[in-house]
Design an enzyme around this catalytic site. Structure first.
Site, PDB file in Angstrom:
ATOM      1  N   CYS A  58       7.265  -0.640 -15.343  1.00 10.34           N
ATOM      2  CA  CYS A  58       8.019  -1.886 -15.421  1.00 10.34           C
ATOM      3  C   CYS A  58       7.234  -2.926 -16.224  1.00 10.34           C
ATOM      4  CB  CYS A  58       8.377  -2.369 -14.021  1.00 10.34           C
ATOM      5  SG  CYS A  58       9.746  -3.572 -14.001  1.00 10.34           S
ATOM      6  N   TYR A  59       6.725  -3.984 -15.582  1.00 10.65           N
ATOM      7  CA  TYR A  59       5.922  -4.972 -16.315  1.00 10.65           C
ATOM      8  C   TYR A  59       4.727  -4.305 -16.987  1.00 10.65           C
ATOM      9  CZ  TYR A  59       3.118  -9.124 -17.306  1.00 10.65           C
ATOM     10  OH  TYR A  59       2.374 -10.094 -17.935  1.00 10.65           O
TER      11      TYR A  59
ATOM     12  N   ASP B  47      -5.732   1.859  14.675  1.00 12.30           N
ATOM     13  CA  ASP B  47      -6.661   1.333  13.674  1.00 12.30           C
ATOM     14  C   ASP B  47      -7.979   0.877  14.291  1.00 12.30           C
ATOM     15  OD1 ASP B  47      -4.528   1.758  11.945  1.00 12.30           O
ATOM     16  OD2 ASP B  47      -3.801  -0.296  12.151  1.00 12.30           O
TER      17      ASP B  47
ATOM     18  N   GLY C  51       5.336  -6.381 -11.901  1.00 14.59           N
ATOM     19  CA  GLY C  51       4.917  -7.731 -11.534  1.00 14.59           C
ATOM     20  C   GLY C  51       6.023  -8.731 -11.793  1.00 14.59           C
TER      21      GLY C  51
ATOM     22  N   LYS D 108      -1.950   4.170   6.966  1.00 17.11           N
ATOM     23  CA  LYS D 108      -1.917   4.557   8.375  1.00 17.11           C
ATOM     24  C   LYS D 108      -2.123   6.059   8.573  1.00 17.11           C
ATOM     25  CE  LYS D 108      -0.851   2.297  11.491  1.00 17.11           C
ATOM     26  NZ  LYS D 108      -1.635   1.536  12.503  1.00 17.11           N
TER      27      LYS D 108
ATOM     28  N   GLY E 255      -4.824   0.170  19.798  1.00 23.50           N
ATOM     29  CA  GLY E 255      -4.059   0.868  18.779  1.00 23.50           C
ATOM     30  C   GLY E 255      -4.915   1.829  17.971  1.00 23.50           C
TER      31      GLY E 255
ATOM     32  N   SER F 150      -7.805  -3.259  20.195  1.00 26.56           N
ATOM     33  CA  SER F 150      -6.437  -3.587  20.590  1.00 26.56           C
ATOM     34  C   SER F 150      -5.815  -2.454  21.400  1.00 26.56           C
ATOM     35  CB  SER F 150      -5.582  -3.843  19.342  1.00 26.56           C
ATOM     36  OG  SER F 150      -5.403  -2.640  18.610  1.00 26.56           O
TER      37      SER F 150
ATOM     38  N   HIS G  81      10.959   2.355 -11.506  1.00 25.90           N
ATOM     39  CA  HIS G  81       9.904   2.479 -10.502  1.00 25.90           C
ATOM     40  C   HIS G  81       9.872   3.890  -9.902  1.00 25.90           C
ATOM     41  CE1 HIS G  81       8.637  -1.749 -10.301  1.00 25.90           C
ATOM     42  NE2 HIS G  81       9.886  -2.014 -10.622  1.00 25.90           N
TER      43      HIS G  81
ATOM     44  N   GLU H 241       7.586   5.064  -8.072  1.00 27.68           N
ATOM     45  CA  GLU H 241       6.856   5.062  -6.806  1.00 27.68           C
ATOM     46  C   GLU H 241       7.745   4.898  -5.590  1.00 27.68           C
ATOM     47  OE1 GLU H 241       6.578   0.710  -8.276  1.00 27.68           O
ATOM     48  OE2 GLU H 241       6.842   2.732  -9.093  1.00 27.68           O
TER      49      GLU H 241
END
Length: 517
Positions: A83-84, A229, A56, A371, A227, A225, A170, A172
């Site tokens: 981290c934080y 999603d 953060g 996604k 697409g 749309s 990090h 990730e």
């Protein structure tokens, strides 16, 4: 979605928080991002086997700095601070945090003293990605150091008697090569997760939750749309409520070639859904005349979309709910993260605001999915493969792929260039290897040679953008074959009058975004 096991991620406002969630999901362990003030009762309700504290922007010694609650430490479940997250964990248990003698940003060397716990199976020296100015300057006697960097003596720590760990870097991000191993160590060795969560396995549960939310009689409107999603949302809601679903497709004049016809044939023809197509080209293009600012274009398109959608929805009597294809990256990039602190990167007209404007209750069944998970859900619902693997297309359409003013002439140039690019990618079997590919129209005049003389026909330049990514939070440019680039470039220059120059975008995300505007 209530899994048998989960990881709770407390989001302290890091831009990487969604990446933490992505890495956990990749290991088939369900997780959710919660606000940093989440209570022990909320953690229990999630059936959490472990807690991850994100990074953060705050300093633990700053005024009103968020921190990990003491009651969470008393739950007895493993915690990994990143981290934080590590800083607030160590400070809560008697350590001290201060500004580092030197800030660490980017890759640094990590020296592992003890390859144990979350650092199990790591080499003695490795590369990790850092992004911090503060460090843990002192740890209590309850902790022991596991690793250090040149400027951080406590780059990784563990509690001597409790399953509490912290890393100052990090794991990730893909820039930490051993990061995936660290995440796996925490999930399986420390937390004891089974890794048995899959999106396809919760389809019926999602359907049941939709039925409970919508009720037995209400109608739902879904904005299509074309697409992935919105298509998956439509299929999922149709599975839940049948013909009480009514879809609306807005033809804004900013679409790819043949988009409207594809939507009609797929959803009205194949799926037999109620579909209204709103031909609204002029309503969008007229207010865009003369507008060049990217954010202004997005806001205009979003505002007109609301007006058009309201008009179409008014013709559907008795509709109470609005279904949207909002996914996790949409939420975080619009500044709606769990911490409420994440910076706005770009506006998504399907995140926030729209339900209030239209007066509908919101249905967002994909809001917690990435996604690739949406595609897995679509496969389980039986959607056609060519639809599921369509590359993402932005809500504002080609307007954000034109640098400068949007005009019918420029739209036609870009539409043709985009069509050529996609045709060549399909022909060369590169399309499925790429997460997203598109053309951008840049109003850059350039001189060229046509026939036997100089040509000033080049009033615009086409830029090709192709990226590889799994989560769309970070992305890298694709090392596509030169032969493919050559074929695309040759066709664009030969077939589109007004274009004599084609460039390839080599930018990664970050620092760039995937879309240009």
């Amino acid at each position: 979605m209530k899994p048998r096991e989960a990881i709770a991620i407390l989001d302290f406002g890091s831009q990487y928080s969604q990446l933490i969630a992505r890495r956990v999901r990749e290991n088939h362990v369900y997780c959710e991002l919660l606000r940093p003030t989440a209570t022990a009762a909320e953690i229990r309700a999630l059936n959490a086997r472990g807690i991850i504290l994100s990074g953060g922007p705050a300093s633990t010694y700053g005024e009103n700095a968020p921190g990990v609650a003491a009651e969470l430490l008393d739950l007895g479940i493993p915690i990994l601070g990143i981290c934080y997250g590590m800083q607030t964990l160590c400070e809560r248990l008697g350590g001290r945090v201060a500004a580092g003698a030197a800030r660490e940003f980017g890759r640094v060397r990590l020296h592992v003293h003890k390859a144990e716990g979350v650092l199990a199976h790591l080499p003695a020296t490795t590369s990790v990605w850092t992004s911090h100015g503060d460090v843990v300057s002192k740890i209590s006697s309850e902790f022991e150091p596991l690793a250090a960097t040149d400027h951080s003596p406590f780059a990784a720590v563990r509690h001597r008697s409790r399953p509490l760990f912290g890393v100052q870097f990090h794991p990730e991000v893909t820039h930490t090569p051993v990061g995936a191993q660290i995440i796996r160590n925490f999930l399986f060795d420390v937390c004891g997760c089974a890794g048995d969560w899959k999106v396809a396995g919760v389809v019926e549960q999602m359907v049941a939750e939709l039925r409970e939310q919508i009720g037995p009689h209400e109608k739902v409107i879904c904005g299509l749309s074309g697409g992935v999603d919105s298509s998956v949302v439509a299929a999922l809601v149709q599975r839940a409520i049948g013909d009480r679903l009514h879809c609306i497709f807005v033809d804004n004049g900013l679409l790819r070639r043949g988009e409207t016809e594809m939507v009609r044939s797929t959803f009205q023809g194949h799926f037999g859904m109620h579909l209204r197509v709103a031909d609204s080209v002029r309503r969008f293009l007229d207010p865009l005349r003369g507008v060049t600012d990217p954010q202004a274009k997005r806001k205009i398109i979003g505002r007109v979309f609301i007006d058009v959608f309201r008009d179409e929805a008014a013709a559907i009597d008795g509709a109470k709910f609005l279904a949207q294809g909002t996914i996790y990256p949409d939420v975080i990039e619009s500044g709606h993260g769990a911490a409420g602190q994440t910076a706005l990167i770009k506006s998504h007209h399907n995140v926030g605001g729209l339900p209030a404007e239209l007066g509908f209750d919101l249905v967002e069944p994909l809001r917690m999915l990435f996604k690739d998970e949406v595609r897995q859900l679509g496969e389980a619902l039986g959607l056609p493969e060519d639809l599921l693997w369509r590359h993402p297309f932005p809500g504002p359409g080609l307007a954000v792929r034109i640098a400068g003013e949007v005009t019918p002439e420029r739209l036609e140039l870009l539409r043709t260039a985009d069509e050529i690019l996609l045709e060549e990618l399909h022909a060369s079997r590169w399309y499925r290897k790429i997460a997203q590919a598109f053309a951008v129209l840049a109003p850059v005049e350039s001189v060229g040679v046509m026939g036997d003389g100089r040509s000033y026909e080049g009033q615009h330049m086409i830029v090709l953008r192709m990226v590889e990514t799994t989560d769309f939070m970070t992305a890298d440019w694709v090392r596509v074959d030169y032969e493919v680039l050559a074929a695309v470039s040759k066709r664009i220059v030969n077939e589109i009058r007004g274009i004599n120059r084609v460039a390839y975008d080599l930018s990664s995300k970050p620092p760039a975004t995937i879309e240009w505007q």
